[in-house]
Scaffold this active site. Structure first.
Site, PDB file in Angstrom:
ATOM      1  N   THR A  13      41.288  31.883  35.311  1.00  0.00           N
ATOM      2  CA  THR A  13      41.419  30.806  36.173  1.00  0.00           C
ATOM      3  C   THR A  13      39.823  30.095  36.235  1.00  0.00           C
ATOM      4  OG1 THR A  13      43.664  31.137  37.065  1.00  0.00           O
ATOM      5  CG2 THR A  13      41.939  29.503  38.247  1.00  0.00           C
ATOM      6  N   THR A  94      42.467  36.684  37.308  1.00  0.00           N
ATOM      7  CA  THR A  94      42.586  37.542  38.840  1.00  0.00           C
ATOM      8  C   THR A  94      43.961  38.262  38.508  1.00  0.00           C
ATOM      9  OG1 THR A  94      43.694  35.617  39.772  1.00  0.00           O
ATOM     10  CG2 THR A  94      41.597  35.780  40.307  1.00  0.00           C
TER      11      THR A  94
END
Ligand code: ASP
Length: 343
Positions: A13, A94
């Site tokens: 991301t 993540t």
């Protein structure tokens, strides 16, 4: 001489782009190259000379063993060849960041910092967290205080040890924690706040060569009235290793214990973890009979990483038990001491 870092970009991301700045969940991860992430934070030029290499550009759910292999090979090679390099920063999705951090912790034997960083909001978002996270990861990788602490994770101004860190929330910039321990330190505009590492860090697989083909190690999850067929299917499929995520302190149901007990084939290397999210799994008197080993307070996904390396290294159950007790990879270190410290 200006300090030098290597940035290894893998996607996630932090390199994500959405069609609209208000979109926080609907975006493409791994849409920007590492160069672009660096260019977006020109203040980094005041800190160090950073060279960028793109190892992958994927959502971290798509990360493969071959990406892990490439990361390990590159970090080992650059540390061996470049004594003046201060450290390595890795940008990463993540969702599986903690697994990569723990893998590197078990394989990279060098006091220089290796710092993983990601973001919870795509780069196009209002108040994207990636740029500051990246800036702070670089601060940490350059800091003498980070030396000897092993592989670190920097998110939202906190510095976490790879041993304990995990993604604990699906949303929000503070999604990372080290449950039961807390962060090792923090980083802000006044600097990097970390205790000095003391003692030597054991790196159990420092010399391990990683093959092209890795074993598959399933994770089985405990719950009310579990279907023992899932465990049976893993055994029937010949899984060489298995992590059992037990209820409470790592408990199996009677049906699951029966499956293990009745299994006449060769027994996988098996670790018993827990689904609570923190706290240890201790030895149980049935472990030997069922072929299990307690995973201490390793999360199921980190227990799996340990098993993968143990299988690649050809360890037996006794070898793994010995490794766990000699190098306390599953034990409880005191907060703010080096991870995998010598006892
Ligand atoms: N989907 C993303 C990933 O690559 C999530 C993130 O990076 O925050 O793991």
């Amino acid at each position: 001489m200006s300090r030098r870092l290597l940035l290894l970009a893998t996607g996630g991301t932090i390199a994500g782009q959405a069609s609209d700045p208000t979109r926080l969940n609907d975006y493409t991860a791994g849409a920007m190259a590492g160069d672009a992430l660096l260019a977006a934070v020109p203040q980094l030029q005041n800190l160090a000379t950073i060279s960028v290499e793109q190892v992958a550009n994927v959502d971290s759910a798509e990360l493969l063993f071959e990406h892990w292999r490439a990361l390990v090979a590159r970090i080992r090679a650059v540390f061996a060849a470049d004594a003046e390099l201060t450290g390595v920063v890795i940008t990463h999705g993540t969702n599986t960041l903690e697994e990569t951090a723990w893998l590197l912790q078990l394989l990279i034997d060098d006091p220089r910092p290796v710092v993983l960083v990601g973001a919870m909001r795509p780069a196009t978002a209002l108040s994207a967290d990636g740029p500051l996270n990246l800036f702070q990861a670089v601060q940490v990788a350059l800091s003498p205080e980070a030396r000897g602490h092993g592989v670190l994770v920097v998110m939202d101004g906190q510095i976490h040890p790879s041993r304990h860190v995990g993604k604990v929330a699906t949303q929000g910039v503070g999604a990372f924690a080290s449950p039961g321990y807390g962060p090792l330190g923090c980083v802000d505009d006044m600097g990097v706040h970390l205790p000095t590492a003391t003692g030597s860090r054991q790196v159990p697989f420092a010399a391990l060569a990683l093959p092209e083909q890795w074993p598959q190690v399933p994770i089985v999850y405990g719950c009310v009235e579990p279907d023992p067929l899932i465990l049976q299917a893993c055994l029937n499929a010949g899984a060489p290793g298995l992590v059992f995520t037990g209820t409470g302190a790592g408990q199996l149901s009677a049906g699951e214990r029966s499956v293990l007990q009745a299994w006449a084939g060769s027994r996988p290397l098996m670790l018993r973890a827990n689904r609570c999210g923190s706290g240890p799994v201790h030895h149980h008197h049935e472990d030997e009979r069922l072929g299990l080993l307690p995973a201490g307070n390793l999360s199921p996904q980190k227990a799996r990483v340990l098993l993968l390396l143990a299988l690649i290294a050809g360890l037996s159950r006794d070898d793994l038990a010995e490794l766990i007790s000699a190098a306390p990879v599953t034990a409880t270190p005191i907060i703010a001491t080096p991870i995998i410290a010598t006892p």
